[in-house]
Design a protein around this motif. Sequence first.
Motif, PDB file in Angstrom:
ATOM      1  N   VAL A 188     -30.169  26.767  34.140  1.00  0.00           N
ATOM      2  CA  VAL A 188     -31.333  27.029  35.556  1.00  0.00           C
ATOM      3  C   VAL A 188     -30.609  28.653  35.280  1.00  0.00           C
ATOM      4  N   LEU A 189     -31.817  29.219  35.123  1.00  0.00           N
ATOM      5  CA  LEU A 189     -31.739  30.313  34.634  1.00  0.00           C
ATOM      6  C   LEU A 189     -32.198  31.308  36.879  1.00  0.00           C
ATOM      7  N   ILE A 190     -31.182  31.965  36.822  1.00  0.00           N
ATOM      8  CA  ILE A 190     -31.507  32.525  39.055  1.00  0.00           C
ATOM      9  C   ILE A 190     -31.130  34.009  38.579  1.00  0.00           C
ATOM     10  N   ALA A 191     -32.757  34.479  39.049  1.00  0.00           N
ATOM     11  CA  ALA A 191     -33.112  35.800  39.598  1.00  0.00           C
ATOM     12  C   ALA A 191     -33.119  36.615  40.328  1.00  0.00           C
ATOM     13  N   GLY A 192     -32.694  37.709  40.449  1.00  0.00           N
ATOM     14  CA  GLY A 192     -33.066  38.936  41.371  1.00  0.00           C
ATOM     15  C   GLY A 192     -32.812  38.034  42.851  1.00  0.00           C
ATOM     16  N   GLY A 193     -33.064  38.731  44.409  1.00  0.00           N
ATOM     17  CA  GLY A 193     -33.150  38.382  45.241  1.00  0.00           C
ATOM     18  C   GLY A 193     -32.031  39.362  46.091  1.00  0.00           C
ATOM     19  N   MET A 194     -31.590  39.080  47.071  1.00  0.00           N
ATOM     20  CA  MET A 194     -31.592  39.635  48.240  1.00  0.00           C
ATOM     21  C   MET A 194     -29.944  39.647  48.274  1.00  0.00           C
ATOM     22  N   ARG A 195     -28.533  40.650  48.212  1.00  0.00           N
ATOM     23  CA  ARG A 195     -27.209  40.160  49.427  1.00  0.00           C
ATOM     24  C   ARG A 195     -27.713  40.665  50.795  1.00  0.00           C
ATOM     25  N   ARG A 196     -28.697  41.298  51.603  1.00  0.00           N
ATOM     26  CA  ARG A 196     -29.231  41.824  52.601  1.00  0.00           C
ATOM     27  C   ARG A 196     -30.245  42.049  52.350  1.00  0.00           C
ATOM     28  N   ASN A 197     -30.792  42.999  53.281  1.00  0.00           N
ATOM     29  CA  ASN A 197     -32.129  43.283  53.257  1.00  0.00           C
ATOM     30  C   ASN A 197     -31.625  44.785  52.589  1.00  0.00           C
ATOM     31  N   GLN A 198     -32.752  45.345  52.453  1.00  0.00           N
ATOM     32  CA  GLN A 198     -32.680  46.138  51.104  1.00  0.00           C
ATOM     33  C   GLN A 198     -31.750  45.932  50.708  1.00  0.00           C
ATOM     34  N   ASP A 199     -30.654  45.119  49.945  1.00  0.00           N
ATOM     35  CA  ASP A 199     -29.989  46.030  48.992  1.00  0.00           C
ATOM     36  C   ASP A 199     -30.020  44.417  47.438  1.00  0.00           C
ATOM     37  N   PHE A 200     -31.392  44.827  46.782  1.00  0.00           N
ATOM     38  CA  PHE A 200     -32.252  44.410  46.313  1.00  0.00           C
ATOM     39  C   PHE A 200     -31.292  43.791  44.854  1.00  0.00           C
ATOM     40  N   TYR A 201     -31.185  42.681  43.711  1.00  0.00           N
ATOM     41  CA  TYR A 201     -30.686  42.690  42.847  1.00  0.00           C
ATOM     42  C   TYR A 201     -31.991  42.525  41.697  1.00  0.00           C
ATOM     43  N   LYS A 202     -31.630  42.986  40.853  1.00  0.00           N
ATOM     44  CA  LYS A 202     -31.653  43.528  38.775  1.00  0.00           C
ATOM     45  C   LYS A 202     -30.806  42.123  38.508  1.00  0.00           C
ATOM     46  N   SER A 203     -29.913  42.107  38.938  1.00  0.00           N
ATOM     47  CA  SER A 203     -29.447  40.854  37.994  1.00  0.00           C
ATOM     48  C   SER A 203     -29.909  39.707  37.901  1.00  0.00           C
ATOM     49  N   ALA A 204     -28.964  38.514  37.212  1.00  0.00           N
ATOM     50  CA  ALA A 204     -29.549  37.557  37.174  1.00  0.00           C
ATOM     51  C   ALA A 204     -28.195  36.307  36.051  1.00  0.00           C
ATOM     52  N   GLU A 205     -27.991  35.237  36.315  1.00  0.00           N
ATOM     53  CA  GLU A 205     -27.353  34.427  36.096  1.00  0.00           C
ATOM     54  C   GLU A 205     -28.044  33.556  35.713  1.00  0.00           C
ATOM     55  N   ILE A 206     -26.963  32.175  34.790  1.00  0.00           N
ATOM     56  CA  ILE A 206     -27.627  31.247  34.236  1.00  0.00           C
ATOM     57  C   ILE A 206     -26.907  30.120  34.657  1.00  0.00           C
ATOM     58  N   TYR A 207     -27.209  28.469  34.931  1.00  0.00           N
ATOM     59  CA  TYR A 207     -26.191  27.658  35.525  1.00  0.00           C
ATOM     60  C   TYR A 207     -26.552  27.099  34.778  1.00  0.00           C
ATOM     61  N   ASP A 208     -24.963  25.978  34.045  1.00  0.00           N
ATOM     62  CA  ASP A 208     -24.871  25.183  33.079  1.00  0.00           C
ATOM     63  C   ASP A 208     -24.309  23.954  33.361  1.00  0.00           C
ATOM     64  N   PRO A 209     -25.372  23.021  33.984  1.00  0.00           N
ATOM     65  CA  PRO A 209     -25.101  21.640  34.501  1.00  0.00           C
ATOM     66  C   PRO A 209     -23.886  20.898  33.712  1.00  0.00           C
ATOM     67  N   ALA A 210     -23.485  21.062  32.163  1.00  0.00           N
ATOM     68  CA  ALA A 210     -22.227  20.767  31.783  1.00  0.00           C
ATOM     69  C   ALA A 210     -21.108  21.116  31.888  1.00  0.00           C
ATOM     70  N   THR A 211     -20.716  22.321  32.479  1.00  0.00           N
ATOM     71  CA  THR A 211     -19.729  22.879  32.887  1.00  0.00           C
ATOM     72  C   THR A 211     -20.171  23.587  34.736  1.00  0.00           C
ATOM     73  N   GLY A 212     -21.116  23.095  35.158  1.00  0.00           N
ATOM     74  CA  GLY A 212     -21.246  23.185  36.538  1.00  0.00           C
ATOM     75  C   GLY A 212     -20.786  24.958  36.992  1.00  0.00           C
ATOM     76  N   LYS A 213     -20.965  25.747  36.638  1.00  0.00           N
ATOM     77  CA  LYS A 213     -20.386  27.354  36.189  1.00  0.00           C
ATOM     78  C   LYS A 213     -21.819  28.137  36.514  1.00  0.00           C
ATOM     79  N   PHE A 214     -21.456  29.037  36.651  1.00  0.00           N
ATOM     80  CA  PHE A 214     -22.413  30.233  36.191  1.00  0.00           C
ATOM     81  C   PHE A 214     -21.986  31.502  35.564  1.00  0.00           C
TER      82      PHE A 214
END
Length: 441
Positions: free
Chosen positions: A129-155
């Motif tokens: 699963v590709l997780i992309a963007g979003g915000m930490r809090r208002n006006q603190d947005f992400y350009k980062s992304a991360e991958i969830y691997d169901p086989a390991t249960g980790k990002f």
Amino acid sequence: MKNWEAALEARSGAADHRLDEPVRLSLSMVASLQRPLPFHLTEYYNFAPTSSLPVTRWYVSFFKEDAMNRFRLLFVAGITLSFSISFAVAAAFRATVPSASRVGTLTSAAPMLEPRSGQTATLLPDGKVLIAGGMRRNQDFYKSAEIYDPATGKFQSTGEMAERRVGQIAVLLRSGKVLVAGGWVGRGTTDSAELYDPVTGKFTAIAKLTARRGDPRATMLANGDVLITGGDDHDGPSGHLSSAEVFHAASLSFQAIGAMHHARVAHTATLLNDGKVLIAGGKGETLTPSAELYDPKTGTFSETGSLVTARYKHTAGLLPDGRVLIAGGSDERDWNGNLKSAEVYDPGTGKFAPTSPMNDSRFKLPEEAVQLQAGRLLVAGGSREAEIFDPASGKFLVVSGQMIDKWHYMTETKLRDGSVLLAGGYANNDQGTAQTWIYRP
């Protein structure tokens, strides 16, 4: 007289008027009362223990009447009424909630690398699963992304987007790449778009949208193109858009099409079995109950029946028979107007009809309810509990297990094994969470 009744009467007449030990009553005991007894039962405290069996504390008020002066002696003692009953009997106390074990469980999982809300979550061809963007809090947005691997249960981290964004669209294309476009970037919106390639783990900028759009809706059409509707050009009622466009996957280009009949943001857009798209609810200058259909053959929108209840920030899901469930959201009062009502759209009649309500009111939901086995739909977010809509009974069933807070703008993604990843969101402030949960049927 039953033994337990006699015991209670004996204790009520005791000289010191005290219970030496708690009296345990079963549900059948309470139901079997056939005559007045010298005590009153008054419920005063409910709580849900970790055992999941309901335990209710009661006041027992004993009295004794004297024939001469009719005086009443009253004292109060606490006893515990423990219900060790089957799930079928429990349903009598919560008629709309059959056995939680029948509709799966919700458990906590490994956290994301960053706390996020308003991110996107897209199932990739390899099951990750590709997780992309979003915000930490208002006006603190992400350009980062991360991958969830169901086989390991980790990002794990992956490439970064070109822009920090929240409230963007993300759609898996037939090529296996992911289209990411629009969203809020700071206090404005963007028309930028990029493709994520799971093979290289990188984002690449492509042609721009025909309009800047924050929080639009995107729907994969039967031919592999993507319909993009509404959203915000800028903050405020005048910024809500009625315009729409289509992303052509073959040419990686965007094309403006005819506008919707109403401006909308925070609406839903559901692909129907006939290839049309149902656009429902949302907010323009005012909250709208209107709905319309997009026909990819003509490239135009036509109005259809109106919602029973005007709503936005709700969820929608396609049912096995081709109807569409619309649930939750809020009215014009937003946080103070959360809805638990639900309704179903019938493409055959072009009308909406009410159905059983959810067990909890909720809004700021994932725009699409995940379809499970047997056509059931998972509704999560905006509440500590997750619920399942069962089309066979037309009712919502509560899932076993709870989240620690009411997470808004979380994501839900169905995994290959049929489980669902729930991730992120924020509670009653703008602080995102890194927490995730797994729903297992």
